[in-house]
Enzyme design. Structure first.
Site, PDB file in Angstrom:
ATOM      1  N   CYS A 276       0.832  -1.209   0.000  1.00  0.00           N
ATOM      2  CA  CYS A 276       0.000   0.000   0.000  1.00  0.00           C
ATOM      3  C   CYS A 276       0.864   1.255   0.000  1.00  0.00           C
ATOM      4  CB  CYS A 276      -0.926  -0.018   1.215  1.00  0.00           C
ATOM      5  SG  CYS A 276      -1.908   1.485   1.344  1.00  0.00           S
TER       6      CYS A 276
ATOM      7  N   CYS B  90      -0.377   4.093   2.128  1.00  0.00           N
ATOM      8  CA  CYS B  90      -0.197   3.937   3.579  1.00  0.00           C
ATOM      9  C   CYS B  90       1.263   4.177   3.963  1.00  0.00           C
ATOM     10  CB  CYS B  90      -0.553   2.527   4.047  1.00  0.00           C
ATOM     11  SG  CYS B  90      -2.023   1.834   3.332  1.00  0.00           S
ATOM     12  N   ASP B  91       2.188   3.640   3.168  1.00  0.00           N
ATOM     13  CA  ASP B  91       3.583   3.579   3.595  1.00  0.00           C
ATOM     14  C   ASP B  91       4.543   4.451   2.784  1.00  0.00           C
ATOM     15  OD1 ASP B  91       2.777   1.714   5.449  1.00  0.00           O
ATOM     16  OD2 ASP B  91       3.071   0.034   4.093  1.00  0.00           O
TER      17      ASP B  91
END
Ligand code: NDP
Length: 323
Positions: A137, A140-141
């Site tokens: 992701c 997300c990261d």
């Protein structure tokens, strides 16, 4: 332990589950939505959404899901912060589902909207380096790779979008694809090829993720899918974006699935093999897999659920009248 009862029990809180809830609530079925491990579903880990009808400007996936949930609650949906761990479909309606919290959920109809989750390559180092350089992701990261070198693996819309997104953080993004052409939509490809921060490695498969001296991802071992030639690529982060698998573990041996593991439904409807159990969204759709199609099949599930209950209630009244 509490038992929550409803006319309409919905498992999953992405566009499919919440659309089913909006229609179900407006039809007086007082739905319960059990949200699951990823409340809001896959759109909560996306950024820009440009193709959901009704919004002239780019909107954010998490915002869209918050709005859908607020709308569902506004019309009378009960949202439960729980994850279903088991369902009893064999006894027929009403259906009982067990929550991780210890609570039970009982619904006259069951709508399955459990969606799909990211697929992994299944090669050495991938699991071990999860959270230490390997991720599925970017939104997300990606932030952790500011000014660092990253790779994205895959050739579909997700991979291309992730590569583009990562250029917000990194000046050196490599897209690694196993073929010599992308599967993604042309508009995204055009943006990808025009972006100077992105280079593409064609015909390459990742054989392993290898840690550097500090224990986090150091490099990728690659193999050329045409020539068989081996090479390495030094990266700080790698994002696997090779598609999704339906979340059907709960229904194993309880409902028929196709070769890809997707729940099977009567063609053109959300009806599963069990009367009163409906499936909508990515868990049953391996072809379109869009937020808007998930919302559409969620609506269909609610309409068919309503018809199922009306027919059942009518039959019950007839039987009682005949006694
Ligand atoms: P896709 O299934 O579309 O693409 C998966 C990609 O990963 C393909 O390029 C595939 O290669 C590659 N791949 C699959 N398995 C492997 C493997 N084992 N090793 C290496 N590469 C592999 O998945 P996406 O997640 O990209 O998209 C899913 C759906 O969601 C699509 O319908 C897409 O259109 C939609 N979507 C739409 C968006 C939007 O409209 N903005 C955004 C994101 C997704 P190959 O091409 O060789 O098969």
């Amino acid at each position: 332990m509490t038992t929550h009862t409803t006319r309409m029990l919905i498992i999953g809180s992405g566009p499919a589950g919440l659309s089913a809830a909006i229609y179900g609530a407006r039809a007086g079925m007082e739905p319960i939505v059990v949200q699951g491990l990823q409340p809001g579903g896959q759109l909560t880990i996306t950024t820009d959404v440009e193709n959901y009808p009704g919004f002239r400007d780019v909107i954010q996936g998490p915002w869209l899901m918050q709005e859908m949930q607020a709308q569902a609650e506004h019309v009378g949906t009960r949202m439960m912060w729980d994850t279903i761990t088991d369902v009893d479909l064999a006894s027929g309606s009403p259906f009982t589902a067990k929550g991780d919290s210890g609570d039970d959920y009982v619904g006259d109809v069951l709508v399955i909207a459990t969606g799909a989750q990211a697929k992994w390559l299944g090669v050495p180092g991938e699991q071990e380096l999860g959270g230490k350089g390997v991720s599925a992701c970017a939104t997300c990261d990606g932030f952790f790779y500011r000014g660092k070198k990253v790779a994205v693996i895959g050739g579909g819309n997700t991979a291309v979008e992730e590569a583009l997104y990562l250029t917000n953080h990194s000046h050196d993004v490599t897209l690694i694809h196993r073929r010599d052409e992308l599967r993604s939509e042309k508009i995204l490809q055009d943006r990808l090829f025009a972006n100077e921060k992105i280079s593409v490695l064609w015909n390459k498969a990742v054989e392993s993720f290898v840690a550097g001296p500090d224990g986090t991802l150091g490099h990728l071992e690659l193999v050329d899918t045409v020539t068989g030639e081996r090479s390495t690529l030094e990266v700080d982060g790698a994002f696997v974006a090779i598609g999704h698998a339906p979340s059907t573990e709960l229904f194993k041996d309880k409902l028929p699935t196709d070769a890809g593991g997707y729940l099977m439904v009567e063609p053109g409807t959300p009806k599963t093999a069990i009367p009163g159990v409906f499936a909508c969204g990515d868990v049953m759709d391996h072809t379109y897999r869009q937020a808007v199609t998930a919302a559409g099949t969620g609506c269909m599930a609610a309409l068919d659920a309503e018809r199922f209950l009306a027919a059942r209630d009518h039959a019950l009244r007839e039987a009682q009248a005949a006694e």
